[in-house]
Design an enzyme around this catalytic site. Structure first.
Site, PDB file in Angstrom:
ATOM      1  N   ASP A  15      42.413  21.462  13.559  1.00 55.49           N
ATOM      2  CA  ASP A  15      41.589  22.484  12.900  1.00 55.49           C
ATOM      3  C   ASP A  15      42.246  22.994  11.616  1.00 55.49           C
ATOM      4  OD1 ASP A  15      39.437  24.133  12.592  1.00 55.49           O
ATOM      5  OD2 ASP A  15      40.000  25.556  14.150  1.00 55.49           O
ATOM      6  N   GLY A  16      41.418  23.490  10.690  1.00 55.14           N
ATOM      7  CA  GLY A  16      41.932  24.201   9.512  1.00 55.14           C
ATOM      8  C   GLY A  16      42.000  23.377   8.238  1.00 55.14           C
ATOM      9  N   GLY A  18      39.574  22.703   6.119  1.00 55.77           N
ATOM     10  CA  GLY A  18      38.825  23.392   5.072  1.00 55.77           C
ATOM     11  C   GLY A  18      39.597  24.591   4.540  1.00 55.77           C
ATOM     12  N   ARG A  19      40.135  25.399   5.472  1.00 57.39           N
ATOM     13  CA  ARG A  19      40.871  26.604   5.046  1.00 57.39           C
ATOM     14  C   ARG A  19      42.091  26.236   4.208  1.00 57.39           C
ATOM     15  NH1 ARG A  19      41.251  29.162  10.815  1.00 57.39           N
ATOM     16  NH2 ARG A  19      40.159  27.238  11.292  1.00 57.39           N
ATOM     17  N   HIS A  32      40.193  17.294   4.488  1.00 57.50           N
ATOM     18  CA  HIS A  32      39.945  16.191   5.423  1.00 57.50           C
ATOM     19  C   HIS A  32      40.738  14.940   5.001  1.00 57.50           C
ATOM     20  CE1 HIS A  32      37.110  18.745   7.297  1.00 57.50           C
ATOM     21  NE2 HIS A  32      36.155  18.627   6.384  1.00 57.50           N
ATOM     22  N   THR A  61      29.871  17.678  18.358  1.00 58.37           N
ATOM     23  CA  THR A  61      28.394  17.672  18.390  1.00 58.37           C
ATOM     24  C   THR A  61      27.858  18.855  17.580  1.00 58.37           C
ATOM     25  OG1 THR A  61      28.558  18.777  20.533  1.00 58.37           O
ATOM     26  CG2 THR A  61      28.047  16.447  20.592  1.00 58.37           C
ATOM     27  N   ASN A  63      29.364  19.932  14.723  1.00 53.85           N
ATOM     28  CA  ASN A  63      29.707  19.764  13.302  1.00 53.85           C
ATOM     29  C   ASN A  63      28.537  19.270  12.443  1.00 53.85           C
ATOM     30  OD1 ASN A  63      33.189  18.771  13.850  1.00 53.85           O
ATOM     31  ND2 ASN A  63      32.327  20.784  13.441  1.00 53.85           N
ATOM     32  N   SER A 185      36.671  25.133  22.407  1.00 51.04           N
ATOM     33  CA  SER A 185      35.567  24.686  21.560  1.00 51.04           C
ATOM     34  C   SER A 185      34.878  23.401  22.016  1.00 51.04           C
ATOM     35  CB  SER A 185      36.061  24.516  20.112  1.00 51.04           C
ATOM     36  OG  SER A 185      36.438  25.761  19.582  1.00 51.04           O
TER      37      SER A 185
HETATM   38  C1  FPP Z   1      38.667  20.804  11.258  1.00 47.21           C
HETATM   39  O1  FPP Z   1      38.868  21.427  10.026  1.00 47.21           O
HETATM   40  C2  FPP Z   1      38.582  19.385  11.094  1.00 47.21           C
HETATM   41  C3  FPP Z   1      37.461  18.631  11.240  1.00 47.21           C
HETATM   42  C4  FPP Z   1      36.113  19.128  11.599  1.00 47.21           C
HETATM   43  C5  FPP Z   1      37.500  17.201  11.032  1.00 47.21           C
HETATM   44  C6  FPP Z   1      38.801  16.563  11.382  1.00 47.21           C
HETATM   45  C7  FPP Z   1      38.732  15.238  10.816  1.00 47.21           C
HETATM   46  C8  FPP Z   1      39.753  14.599  10.269  1.00 47.21           C
HETATM   47  C9  FPP Z   1      41.154  15.056  10.233  1.00 47.21           C
HETATM   48  C10 FPP Z   1      39.431  13.320   9.658  1.00 47.21           C
HETATM   49  C11 FPP Z   1      39.058  12.263  10.644  1.00 47.21           C
HETATM   50  C12 FPP Z   1      40.217  11.749  11.376  1.00 47.21           C
HETATM   51  C13 FPP Z   1      40.508  10.467  11.518  1.00 47.21           C
HETATM   52  C14 FPP Z   1      41.762  10.090  12.200  1.00 47.21           C
HETATM   53  C15 FPP Z   1      39.647   9.423  10.963  1.00 47.21           C
HETATM   54  P1  FPP Z   1      37.733  22.399   9.516  1.00 47.21           P
HETATM   55  O2  FPP Z   1      36.936  21.710   8.499  1.00 47.21           O
HETATM   56  O3  FPP Z   1      36.994  22.912  10.710  1.00 47.21           O
HETATM   57  O4  FPP Z   1      38.596  23.525   8.856  1.00 47.21           O
HETATM   58  P2  FPP Z   1      38.211  25.053   8.776  1.00 47.21           P
HETATM   59  O5  FPP Z   1      38.200  25.554  10.202  1.00 47.21           O
HETATM   60  O6  FPP Z   1      39.302  25.618   7.972  1.00 47.21           O
HETATM   61  O7  FPP Z   1      36.869  25.129   8.132  1.00 47.21           O
END
Ligand code: FPP
Length: 232
Positions: A15-16, A18-19, A32, A61, A63, A185
């Site tokens: 997680d995190g 985006g942040r 990402h 599911t 996202n 989650s």
């Molecule tokens: C959470 O960060 C991350 C995700 C929803 C996607 C995770 C995906 C990857 C790391 C890429 C795919 C992986 C592989 C190995 C192909 P967030 O966007 O929810 O961050 P936030 O909570 O700060 O918004």
């Protein structure tokens, strides 16, 4: 020094992204991109530690409700990554398995995913389960539907578990979640029943081998009781 107890199966909510990107003044998707690099680095570290199964939550599911552009970029990123890293994953001995619904994903991504599963099927250093369009409740509902369609009239915990996406492999011993949230989650709900949980405030793009080791050291010290009373 006490011996390090290494989990057989590690699960991670990455997680995190985006942040982290926002904090750097970059668009969310850059988080990402960095997140994929970290996933590769941590997979290598897991192999070195002797972890046998690694389950990563890459797309839930829920996202799908994100902006379309972000969802599309994530799928593009996965397509590029799975194609470009194929050789490297085989060289490392990574057997890749995908868990989740599959049916709603773009067909070209689905094809790349099934090719990668087939091409890495004989790799034996570690099994990496990538959860894409995955939800824990959805997994349970799909397992119930499977049981109905197979005409199964009675189930035990063991026989039911075998119908789930992670059927046939041991439950996670440790689950790590980054970025300060302390929730499951809708991750592998059934399989996490007795899993030890570890939370860190670091965002996934900042997660390192050192932090992984810290989590495993912390896990090493835990007394796992599975509902029993332990003799002191
Ligand atoms: C959470 O960060 C991350 C995700 C929803 C996607 C995770 C995906 C990857 C790391 C890429 C795919 C992986 C592989 C190995 C192909 P967030 O966007 O929810 O961050 P936030 O909570 O700060 O918004």
């Amino acid at each position: 020094m006490e011996e390090l107890k290494v989990p057989v199966h590690l699960a991670i909510i990455m997680d995190g992204n985006g942040r982290w990107a926002k904090r750097q003044g970059m668009p969310r998707v850059m988080g990402h991109y960095r997140g994929v690099e970290v996933a590769e680095e941590i997979t290598e570290a897991c192999i070195e530690l002797g972890i046998e199964y690694l389950t990563l939550f890459a797309f839930s599911t829920e996202n799908w409700t994100r902006p379309r552009e972000e969802v599309e970029t994530l799928f593009e990123l996965m397509k590029t990554y799975f194609k470009e890293k194929r050789e490297r994953l085989i060289e490392l001995g990574v057997r890749v398995k995908f868990i989740g619904r599959k049916g709603r994903l773009p067909s070209d991504l689905r094809k790349i995913m099934s090719d990668l599963e087939r091409e890495t099927e004989r790799c034996g250093e570690i099994q990496v389960n990538l959860a894409i369009d995955y939800g824990g409740r959805d997994d349970i509902v799909r397992a119930v539907k499977k049981a109905i369609s197979l005409g199964i009239e009675d189930v035990s915990e063991e026989s039911f578990a075998s119908l789930l996406d992670l059927g046939g492999i041991p439950d996670p011993d440790l689950m790590i979640r980054t970025a300060g949230e302390r929730r499951i989650s809708n991750f592998v709900l059934w399989n996490l029943a007795y899993t030890e949980l570890y939370f860190t405030d670091l965002c996934w793009p900042e997660f390192t081998r050192e932090e992984l080791l810290r989590a495993v050291e912390d896990f090493s010290k835990r007394k796992r009781k599975f509902g029993r009373v332990l003799d002191e």
